[in-house]
Each structure stands twice: as structure tokens, then as C-alpha cells.
Design an enzyme around this catalytic site. Structure first.
Site, mmCIF file in Angstrom:
data_model
loop_
_atom_site.group_PDB
_atom_site.id
_atom_site.type_symbol
_atom_site.label_atom_id
_atom_site.label_comp_id
_atom_site.label_asym_id
_atom_site.label_seq_id
_atom_site.Cartn_x
_atom_site.Cartn_y
_atom_site.Cartn_z
ATOM 1 C CD GLU A 16 -1.566 -2.317 1.911
ATOM 2 O OE1 GLU A 16 -0.343 -2.589 1.975
ATOM 3 O OE2 GLU A 16 -2.439 -3.073 2.373
ATOM 4 C CG LEU A 17 4.617 3.532 2.287
ATOM 5 C CD1 LEU A 17 3.715 4.639 2.806
ATOM 6 C CD2 LEU A 17 5.723 3.254 3.302
ATOM 7 C CE LYS A 18 5.277 -0.712 -6.626
ATOM 8 N NZ LYS A 18 6.586 -0.308 -7.117
ATOM 9 C CE LYS A 114 25.342 -5.516 -1.547
ATOM 10 N NZ LYS A 114 24.452 -6.529 -0.966
ATOM 11 C CB ILE A 430 24.518 -5.363 -21.217
ATOM 12 C CG1 ILE A 430 25.580 -4.273 -21.211
ATOM 13 C CG2 ILE A 430 24.662 -6.218 -19.984
ATOM 14 C CD1 ILE A 430 27.006 -4.750 -21.403
ATOM 15 C CG HIS A 641 26.731 -7.212 -17.404
ATOM 16 N ND1 HIS A 641 27.303 -6.004 -17.711
ATOM 17 C CD2 HIS A 641 25.608 -6.932 -16.708
ATOM 18 C CE1 HIS A 641 26.548 -5.033 -17.214
ATOM 19 N NE2 HIS A 641 25.514 -5.576 -16.608
ATOM 20 C CD GLU A 665 27.145 1.478 -12.590
ATOM 21 O OE1 GLU A 665 26.245 0.676 -12.323
ATOM 22 O OE2 GLU A 665 27.480 2.408 -11.869
ATOM 23 C CG HIS A 694 21.540 3.310 -14.484
ATOM 24 N ND1 HIS A 694 22.827 3.087 -14.897
ATOM 25 C CD2 HIS A 694 21.119 2.149 -13.925
ATOM 26 C CE1 HIS A 694 23.177 1.850 -14.572
ATOM 27 N NE2 HIS A 694 22.157 1.263 -13.988
#
Ligand code: GLN
Ligand code: ZN
Length: 754
Positions: A16-18, A114, A430, A641, A665, A694
Site C-alpha cells: 500500500e505504501l508503495k 546496498k 549487454i 557482466h 558499469e 540509467h
């Protein structure tokens, strides 16, 4: 005995929050409506914890984006460029998280990293010499009051000063220790205000204590808390750690006047022995992290009871989770497709609350609650599934030779050069091409049974043909089929492997509004039929240029799944490696001369302590990758990759994967990695991404030429490939076509000039 949890999945039972937050981003709901959504979710979650009998209920684990960012904002760690936009507090918060481009200015988001060894990502606080760390926010207090209105006295939680300042990046001369004094004042103010509001316990998370700490850092931690804890007054402070053991600071932790200490008994390999060796103070509460907060398997009550028996010398134990339940899905209740015999073995966040409650009951009164124990034991006593003897045999039969590809890399390079006849600076991509609405619709329709398999395949083939024609037209050298049949690089393979299970609603927050739904490794993994061969083979018929086969590597598949707990990660990975090896050999047998095996998530489970890197992980993860390709012909070129370039510290291990070519990257990290490659005389051929996929921005020919020249300043030309950063699936068609055209042209121009 009491129960506690460190944190709860704030994203909600059905994300829901998303959805609310994304609506707010799209301006479909107001800030007030978003706040109301948050309030409702908090209420629901607190009530759930109360209903499940949890004694210590956290608050402050809720967040609209990320709790590290919440703590930074609470303490005024907001760089001037964001403050200068003069937006509302909520708007500023989201600009820190997502960046801003508009009337008020143009600023990028904070960096995202991360979170320890999880697939959750936090926003990295940015500090410069002008940063004034002080208490400016009040969310922690208003939320405490909010719960109090419902009659629930919560334990507010916050990220501790040691971890917060250790994770931050510093742009000026000042370092973490220069902010300790200010942090002590700010946290002390929080203590006072919470005490005034009637708060009893306050949870300070210090997960950085499970990292390798230098003696200087240990002293800093100790000095910081010696001062801070003199200000705690009547408030009780819980020092909460997770994701490992606190071997560098155990003594300091128990000596400092904390009232409770939270330790991880699941991932903390040395937690128990530290306790046994150094004891635990009688007056303090041990918040024992015994229910795994990261995996989805039920707790084995008997094992937990045995562990608790070894803690008998500890006077006050609170049963808790090993880390925040943020890292597991919300509830099993919505998994209707999996049979009960299967879900019986799982516990998601809500079910883990029940486990804590069960364990508490059993410990308090073993006789009255013996049914709880025996039902649980029965589950672990029986065979969960029938083992695939063949797989077990194959793993057992592996010898050293299975992990070594012959001839050696340099010799293969010569053979492949002759066979493939590629120009210098060969160009490639890629793997994935834009996943347009039509591509996604085609998959969705097939899944719902609205179109036949033939119709589904015909559409994909058409897309592949278009994709191949485009690549030929712009003159790329090694082509791809475009991955139009794939939803996700792990799920796609998991679906074709025996031993895998999939959930419907088991989402886990990855960052902000992004959630992932990791599949579950249930049994022995094997490949029942070829997975990618048909499409790759078809694509190769459309061109005389080499068509690159495209696979996901075993380590990445493991790292993005919920792993088994009854066998080692090593063994699971070897099973996966053998399955993918079959696919590699099938592709080769069907005329595919170049095969890329993606290891996008290789770093994911790298242990937090460097001392464990090899023995606990790299010593089997790297060989598992080698096993996948060790049996191919010398003429077959193996690519891999990685989606990042943070591998300077494991660079030798990356080279030891023994791929022929690696792409990664690089455009965003200023090509720093090139120095590291040079320093160790990196053997594998490399394709550092020459532009950032990106962002929708189209790089010009000159810009890419410049990047290639920068690369050639550091690396020998015969080892360099030219490719984008990563797969193109999230990009739109126009910018993809424009960017790739420029890439091909830039490579041609540089070739012409050398
Ligand atoms: N081959 C995959 C793609 O191009 C790789 C994705 C990834 O690295 N995350 O989409
Ligand atoms: Zn990638």
C-alpha cells in the site's frame, strides 16, 4: 520472558505504501493524503504486533523512503543545495531521495548504497564542513505520540551516531569524529524529549558494529557512548546490532551502561561463543535475535530451545528477530497458489511474530505448550521433499578439473580471435533491449491464457528480427536477441528449473518504492529442458554476425532467491552451476559461439568482514562460475557482466572467474576501476560501459569517443570492448536507438584514428 522485534515491513501487506507514494509522486494525491496513508499503515501494523502478543513494539521503523535518510533529516544532515530549493519538509525529503529538476533548480538525489549484506538500499548521508548536525525534526516524537493515542507505548528506534557517521560520505576536511560532540548533544536532546513524553525504552541501531573495526574505531565508539550515555537519565537504551557478530566491540558493549543489548544469533557466527567466553551482565536485558529476519523458513523450535539453554546464565532474555523484518515479505496469508504442505514450512513477517509468541509460551511453560513444540518438531522430522539423487551424485562427483577451463585464457584469446574475426574495439550490448508496453503485454496475455503459445512466440520472434536488423544496420559487431521473453533475469531461469517455487504477493522492499519478489529455492535444483536455446538459435539464423547467448550465472540466481537452510549456500550454488552448465553446452552445440553469463549480483553476499571474504564466500562462488563454462570448446567465447564497478577490492577474484570478456558499469564511477585493472595486469578482456543507461540522456559521438580514448589511456587496445553500462530494458526506444548509433559510430571513428 518477553518478545520484541527490531522493525516491521512498512511497505504494507499489499504494498500500500508503495502505491500511495507513487500516486503522490504523480501528483494524484496530496501530501496530506500521503501522510494519512502512512498513519493508517502504522496503526494497522502496531495493532498487528499487539494482537500477536509482541511485548516491545518499535516505532520509527516506518519510513516514506528510507530510515537512514529519516535519521539524517532529523539531524539536519541536509546539504545546502537541497535546503536552498526552499521546498516543504516532505518535498525536500523526497528530493534527497529522488533528485529534482524544475522551477526551483536542478539537483541530483543522494547516492544510494546496498544496506550491509542485504538487497535493501539506503540513501547515503552527505556531510561537508558546513554541516550543522543538530536536532531539527520531530517525526520521532509525533509518531511516538501517535501510538500513545492508541494506548500503545512504543520503543522508538533510530540509527545510532556511530553507524550514521560511518556510513556518511564527507566532502570537506571534516570526518566522522568531528561530528561526535554535536551528535552527543542532539541524541541527548532526543533522550530528554522522549523521556518527557513518557517513553521507557529507546532503540539505537548500531549495525556498523558487525563490520571489521580498527582499534581506533573501537575507541571512538566507546568514547562516544561513554559520554552520550551519561545523558540518558531515566530512559532505557537498547543498543541494537544485526547482520553478524560484534567480535570487535563485545567487551565495550557489555561494559557501557546500556540497559539492553541486541545481538544476532542467526548470522552472528561468534555471538554465542562471545557470550560464553565473556559473560553477560546480570542487570542488562539480552535481546536475543533468534528468529531469522532475512529468510522465509520456519524457525526450528527445538534448535532455538537448545540455543536458549546455552544462554541460561543470562538473567533477562527478550526473544527477538535477528534483524528487522523489513527483509522478508509481509504475510503468507495471501499465498493461495502454493499448497499447504509447502507453505507449512514458511514464515513471513506476520508468521514470525507468531513464532516469537510460540517460543515465549514454550519457554514459560513447556508442559502446557508441548503441542506447539511437537507440531513444529514434526515438521522438521519429516522429509520435506524427495531429494534428487542424481543431482546430489553429480555435485559429489565434482573434481578439481571440473572447475578449470583449458587451454588457458591467453591461448584461447588467440584461437577465438582467429575464429570470430572481430575488429579491434568490438562493439556489443549487454543483452536486453527496451521492454515496451507491447512486449510486456505480450507476456501478460500469454500468462493469462489470452493468446496461444504460438502467437506468443511469433510476436517475440518478430521483435527479435527487428532487433537484429537494427543492430546490423548500425553496424554492431556482436549481436543479441533482446531478451523480450524475459520478465526478470532470475525469475525467468527459476521458472525453468526444478526445485524452484514462486510466490504471488511476497514482495520485499529493495529501495524507496521499489520492491522485489525473490523466488524460493525449495529443493534440489536441476534443468529439465533447454531454457534459452530456441530463441538464441532462431536469432542466429537472422545474421552472419555472432549472436551472443544470454544466461544468468549461478551466484546471481542464488543471491536473488530465498536460499535453502538445510544445505549450504555452496552446495545450492553448485547445483545451480551444473544446471546452467547444461544450458551453456546446449547453446554451444546449437551453434552459439559467444555466451554471456551475467553475474550482476556477485557482490551481494560478500561477507561484511574482509577476513571472511574468501573462506566464507569467494572460495566457492568464483569456482561455481568457472564450473558453468569449464567444459566449452576453446573457440567458444565466454562473457560475463556485472552491474557495478565496485570490485577494485576483489579484482583478482574477478579475473579468476576466467571469463574471456567482462563488461561492467563504469561511466558513472569516472572509470576509476581502470587503474585497478592496470595495477594487477588484469587478464580478461574488458568492456567498461561507455555511457550510462540509467538515464534517458543520449551521449554524443564525441563524448563516447572521448570516453573510449580515456579507456585506451589505461588499457591495451586489444583487450577493450565498447558497450553500454548495462541492459537496455528500462529505456525507451528512441534514446536507445540514438545512443547505440552514436556508440557504433564512435567506435568506428576511434578505430579509424589508430
Ligand atoms: N543481460 C541482462 C540485461 O541486459 C543483464 C541485466 C543486469 O545486468 N542486471 O538485461
Ligand atoms: Zn547490469
Amino acid at each position: 520472558m518477553k518478545t520484541s522485534i527490531i522493525g516491521f515491513p512498512r511497505v504494507g501487506e499489499l504494498r500500500e505504501l508503495k502505491f500511495a507514494t507513487e500516486k503522490y509522486f504523480r501528483k494524484e494525491i496530496t501530501a496530506e493524503e500521503l501522510e494519512a496513508n502512512g498513519k493508517e499503515l502504522r496503526k494497522k501494523h502496531w495493532q498487528l504486533l499487539v494482537d500477536q502478543g509482541i511485548d516491545f513494539i518499535p516505532s520509527g521503523d516506518f519510513s516514506f523512503f528510507d530510515t537512514t535518510l529519516d535519521t539524517a533529516v532529523l539531524l539536519n544532515i541536509v546539504p545546502a543545495k537541497y535546503q536552498e530549493l526552499k521546498l516543504s519538509p516532505l518535498e525536500t525529503y523526497f528530493v534527497l531521495a529522488r533528485g529534482y529538476q524544475g522551477e526551483a533548480g536542478d539537483v541530483k538525489a543522494l547516492a544510494m548504497k546496498k544496506w550491509f549484506n542485504t538487497n535493501y538500499h539506503y540513501m547515503v548521508p552527505e556531510i561537508d564542513d558546513h554541516t550543522e548536525l543538530r536536532l531539527v525534526g520531530d517525526k520521532i516524537f509525533t509518531i511516538f505520540n501517535e501510538a500513545k493515542e492508541y494506548g500503545i507505548t512504543t520503543r522508538p528506534t533510530i540509527l545510532g551516531p556511530f553507524t550514521l557517521l560511518k556510513l556518511a560520505t564527507y566532502h570537506g576536511k571534516k570526518r566522522a569524529e568531528d561530528f561526535y560532540e554535536a551528535a552527543i548533544i542532539a541524541y541527548a536532546q532526543i533522550f530528554d524529549r522522549l523521556a518527557d513524553l513518557g517513553c521507557e525504552w529507546f532503540q539505537i541501531d548500531e549495525p556498523a558494529l558487525v563490520l571489521d573495526l580498527s582499534p581506533v574505531e573501537v575507541q571512538q565508539f566507546k568514547a562516544l557512548y561513554q559520554k552520550l550515555l551519561t545523558k540518558k537519565g531515566s530512559l532505557k537504551i537498547l543498543a541494537q546490532t544485526y547482520f553478524g557478530d560484534v567480535r570487535d566491540t563485545y567487551q565495550e558493549l557489555v561494559d557501557l551502561p546500556f540497559d539492553g543489548i541486541g545481538l544476532d544469533f542467526v548470522e552472528g557466527r561468534k555471538t554465542l561463543s562471545l557470550l560464553e567466553e565473556y559473560g553477560f551482565p546480570k542487570e542488562k536485558l539480552l535481546f536475543a535475535g533468534i528468529v531469522n529476519g532475512k529468510n522465509i523458513w520456519k524457525n526450528n523450535y527445538q534448535d532455538t530451545l537448545t540455543l536458549l539453554e546455552r544462554l541460561q546464565s543470562v538473567r533477562h532474555i527478550v526473544l527477538s528477530t535477528s534483524c528487522s523484518l523489513l527483509h522478508v515479505p509481509f504475510t503468507l496469508a495471501n499465498e493461495t497458489a502454493l499448497p499447504k504442505e509447502v507453505t507449512n514450512y514458511f514464515a513471513f513477517a506476520v508468521e514470525k511474530l507468531a513464532e516469537l509468541n510460540d517460543l515465549k509460551k514454550i519457554v514459560e511453560d513447556k508442559n502446557r505448550n508441548k503441542d506447539l513444540l511437537s507440531t513444529n518438531s514434526a515438521l522438521f522430522d519429516q522429509e520435506r521433499f524427495s531429494r534428487n539423487e542424481q543431482v546430489a551424485k553429480k555435485v559429489k562427483a565434482l573434481t578439481k578439473a571440473d572447475f578449470i577451463r583449458l587451454p588457458a585464457l591467453t591461448e584461447r584469446a588467440v584461437i577465438q580471435k582467429e575464429k570470430l574475426n572481430l575488429p579491434i574495439l568490438p562493439t556489443t550490448t549487454i543483452g536486453s533491449f527496451p521492454q515496451t508496453k507491447e512486449v510486456k503485454q505480450n507476456r501478460a496475455k500469454f500468462k493469462k491464457g489470452e493468446i496461444s503459445e504460438d502467437e506468443y512466440t511469433a510476436f517475440n520472434k518478430e521483435k527479435i528480427a527487428e532487433c537484429v536488423a537494427f543492430q546490423e544496420e548500425i553496424g554492431l559487431d556482436v549481436l543479441v536477441h533482446g531478451e523480450f521473453e524475459r520478465n526478470d533475469m532470475v525469475e525467468y531461469f527459476g521458472e525453468s528449473l526444478e526445485g524452484y517455487l514462486f510466490t504471488e504477493k511476497a514482495w520485499v522492499q529493495s529501495y524507496g518504492t521499489r520492491c522485489v519478489k525473490p523466488p524460493i529455492i525449495w529443493g534440489d535444483v536441476s534443468r529439465s529442458k533447454p531454457i534459452t536455446v530456441a530463441y538464441s538459435k532462431y536469432a542466429q539464423t537472422l545474421t552472419d554476425k555472432p549472436m551472443k547467448g544470454m544466461l544468468t550465472g549461478p551466484v546471481t540466481i542464488l543471491n536473488w532467491s530465498f536460499p535453502r537452510e538445510d544445505i549450504s549456500l555452496r552446495e545450492s550454488t553448485l547445483q545451480l552451476a551444473l544446471a546452467i552448465q547444461e544450458e551453456v553446452l546446449d547453446l554451444e552445440a546449437n551453434g552459439i559461439e559467444i555466451i554471456q553469463i551475467d553475474e550482476a549480483a556477485l557482490r551481494e553476499k560478500l561477507p561484511l568482514r574482509q577476513t571472511d571474504w574468501h573462506s566464507e564466500y569467494l572460495d566457492w562462488a568464483i569456482p561455481a562460475f568457472r564450473l558453468v563454462h569449464s567444459r566449452v570448446q576453446p573457440t567458444t567465447q565466454i562473457h560475463t557482466h556485472m552491474c557495478y564497478s565496485e570490485f577494485a577490492d576483489i579484482i583478482q577474484d574477478i579475473d579468476n572467474m576466467d571469463a574471456d570478456v567482462i563488461s561492467f558499469e563504469a561511466s558513472r564511477s569516472n572509470l576509476n576501476i581502470l587503474d585497478a585493472l592496470k595495477a594487477i595486469d588484469f587478464q580478461t578482456q574488458v568492456g567498461p560501459g561507455v555511457y550510462d543507461i540509467h538515464s534517458p540522456r543520449v551521449p554524443s559521438v564525441e563524448e563516447i569517443e572521448g570516453t573510449i580514448h580515456n579507456i585506451l589511456n589505461k588499457l591495451p587496445i586489444e583487450k577493450v570492448w565498447v558497450n553500454p553500462d548495462c541492459g537496455l530494458k528500462t529505456r525507451g526506444v528512441p534514446e536507445t536507438e540514438a545512443s547505440l548509433k552514436n556508440l557504433a559510430l564512435a567506435a568506428k571513428k576511434v578505430r579509424g584514428g589508430v
